[in-house]
Design a protein around this motif. Sequence first.
Motif, short mmCIF file in Angstrom:
data_model
loop_
_atom_site.label_atom_id
_atom_site.label_comp_id
_atom_site.label_asym_id
_atom_site.label_seq_id
_atom_site.Cartn_x
_atom_site.Cartn_y
_atom_site.Cartn_z
N ALA A 1 -1.16 7.92 11.68
CA ALA A 1 -1.53 7.23 10.44
C ALA A 1 -2.92 7.69 10.02
O ALA A 1 -3.72 8.11 10.85
N TRP A 2 -3.18 7.59 8.72
CA TRP A 2 -4.47 8.04 8.21
C TRP A 2 -4.89 7.17 7.04
O TRP A 2 -4.10 6.42 6.48
N GLY A 3 -6.18 7.30 6.69
CA GLY A 3 -6.70 6.55 5.56
C GLY A 3 -8.07 7.04 5.19
O GLY A 3 -8.67 7.87 5.89
N ASP A 4 -8.57 6.52 4.08
CA ASP A 4 -9.91 6.88 3.61
C ASP A 4 -10.99 6.15 4.40
O ASP A 4 -12.17 6.45 4.27
N SER A 5 -10.57 5.17 5.20
CA SER A 5 -11.49 4.45 6.08
C SER A 5 -10.76 4.22 7.40
O SER A 5 -9.52 4.30 7.46
N LEU A 6 -11.50 3.90 8.42
CA LEU A 6 -10.89 3.60 9.71
C LEU A 6 -10.04 2.33 9.60
O LEU A 6 -8.94 2.26 10.15
N LYS A 7 -10.50 1.37 8.84
CA LYS A 7 -9.75 0.14 8.60
C LYS A 7 -8.39 0.45 7.98
O LYS A 7 -7.36 -0.05 8.44
N GLU A 8 -8.36 1.31 6.98
CA GLU A 8 -7.09 1.67 6.35
C GLU A 8 -6.17 2.41 7.32
O GLU A 8 -4.96 2.16 7.35
N PRO B 1 0.83 -1.20 0.00
CA PRO B 1 0.00 0.00 0.00
C PRO B 1 0.87 1.26 0.00
O PRO B 1 2.05 1.22 0.34
N SER B 2 0.27 2.38 -0.38
CA SER B 2 1.00 3.64 -0.31
C SER B 2 1.20 4.01 1.16
O SER B 2 0.48 3.54 2.04
N CYS B 3 2.21 4.82 1.41
CA CYS B 3 2.56 5.21 2.77
C CYS B 3 1.65 6.35 3.23
O CYS B 3 1.67 7.43 2.64
N LYS B 4 0.88 6.10 4.27
CA LYS B 4 0.00 7.11 4.84
C LYS B 4 0.24 7.19 6.34
O LYS B 4 -0.66 6.99 7.14
N TYR B 5 1.49 7.44 6.70
CA TYR B 5 1.83 7.58 8.11
C TYR B 5 3.07 8.44 8.25
O TYR B 5 3.80 8.69 7.29
N GLU B 6 3.29 8.91 9.48
CA GLU B 6 4.48 9.68 9.82
C GLU B 6 4.78 9.45 11.29
O GLU B 6 3.96 8.92 12.04
N TYR B 7 5.98 9.88 11.68
CA TYR B 7 6.41 9.75 13.07
C TYR B 7 6.49 11.14 13.67
O TYR B 7 7.10 12.05 13.08
N GLN C 1 -5.53 8.78 20.06
CA GLN C 1 -6.66 9.49 19.46
C GLN C 1 -7.09 8.79 18.19
O GLN C 1 -6.26 8.31 17.42
N ILE C 2 -8.39 8.75 17.97
CA ILE C 2 -8.97 8.28 16.71
C ILE C 2 -9.88 9.40 16.24
O ILE C 2 -10.82 9.78 16.93
N VAL C 3 -9.56 9.97 15.08
CA VAL C 3 -10.24 11.17 14.60
C VAL C 3 -10.88 10.90 13.25
O VAL C 3 -10.25 10.35 12.36
N LYS C 4 -12.15 11.31 13.12
CA LYS C 4 -12.83 11.22 11.83
C LYS C 4 -13.09 12.65 11.35
O LYS C 4 -13.75 13.43 12.03
N ASP C 5 -12.53 12.99 10.20
CA ASP C 5 -12.76 14.29 9.57
C ASP C 5 -13.88 14.09 8.55
O ASP C 5 -13.65 13.61 7.44
N THR C 6 -15.10 14.44 8.94
CA THR C 6 -16.25 14.19 8.08
C THR C 6 -16.22 15.03 6.81
O THR C 6 -16.72 14.60 5.78
N GLN C 7 -15.63 16.21 6.87
CA GLN C 7 -15.57 17.06 5.67
C GLN C 7 -14.65 16.46 4.60
O GLN C 7 -14.93 16.54 3.42
N LYS C 8 -13.54 15.86 5.01
CA LYS C 8 -12.59 15.28 4.06
C LYS C 8 -12.78 13.77 3.91
O LYS C 8 -12.08 13.14 3.13
N ASN C 9 -13.72 13.19 4.69
CA ASN C 9 -13.94 11.74 4.71
C ASN C 9 -12.61 11.01 4.92
O ASN C 9 -12.24 10.12 4.17
N LYS C 10 -11.90 11.43 5.96
CA LYS C 10 -10.58 10.89 6.27
C LYS C 10 -10.55 10.49 7.74
O LYS C 10 -11.16 11.15 8.57
N PHE C 11 -9.84 9.44 8.04
CA PHE C 11 -9.68 8.97 9.41
C PHE C 11 -8.22 9.07 9.80
O PHE C 11 -7.34 8.79 8.98
N GLU C 12 -7.95 9.44 11.04
CA GLU C 12 -6.58 9.52 11.54
C GLU C 12 -6.50 8.82 12.88
O GLU C 12 -7.45 8.83 13.66
N VAL C 13 -5.35 8.20 13.14
CA VAL C 13 -5.08 7.61 14.45
C VAL C 13 -3.73 8.10 14.93
O VAL C 13 -2.81 8.31 14.15
N PHE C 14 -3.65 8.31 16.23
CA PHE C 14 -2.42 8.74 16.89
C PHE C 14 -2.16 7.76 18.04
O PHE C 14 -3.04 7.57 18.88
N VAL C 15 -0.98 7.15 18.06
CA VAL C 15 -0.64 6.19 19.10
C VAL C 15 0.80 6.42 19.53
O VAL C 15 1.70 6.51 18.69
#
Length: 158
Positions: free
Chosen positions: A30-37, A13-19, A140-154
């Motif tokens: 990390a982020w994705g177009d779905s919470l699963k991603e 998969p493409s890289c959708k994370y950072e440190y 944190q688990i964040v859903k950006d409804t405007q961009k339809n994007k999900f982010e997680v912070f751990v």
Amino acid sequence: MAEEFTDEELTLPSCKYEYLDHTADVQLHAWGDSLKEAYEQCGIAMFGYMTELDSVEIRQSAEIEATGHDLESLLFHFLDELLFLFSCEPFLICSKVTITEFLTEGEEMRIRCKCYGEEFTIGKHPQGTEVKAITYSAMQIVKDTQKNKFEVFVIIDI
């Protein structure tokens, strides 16, 4: 006997994370177009902190399962199972994780995941930083409804 993999299983998969820096630890973002991603990307981010993922070939696979009572505990146990997979003999380092079941409704949430990689070998895989544990600290688990994007912070303990 070597495992056989489909082209889809071998495609990374493409890289959708950072440190992100954190005192004495590191925060995975990390982020994705779905919470699963976003969860999958967070798992890959953790392995990427342990070694350079472009050095990891897909030679074998393993399956893990994690449960939780809410999204945070599900994420915690998912990452903890991935860390356990690496901590067992032989040490499996993964360059791809694919969640095959993602149940986030009801009392018991569940993830089933297929992990692809190979045995960690010093010399072949550059040694990154050892991950000691997963933490709930500032999770944190964040859903950006405007961009339809999900982010997680751990934050992981290193």
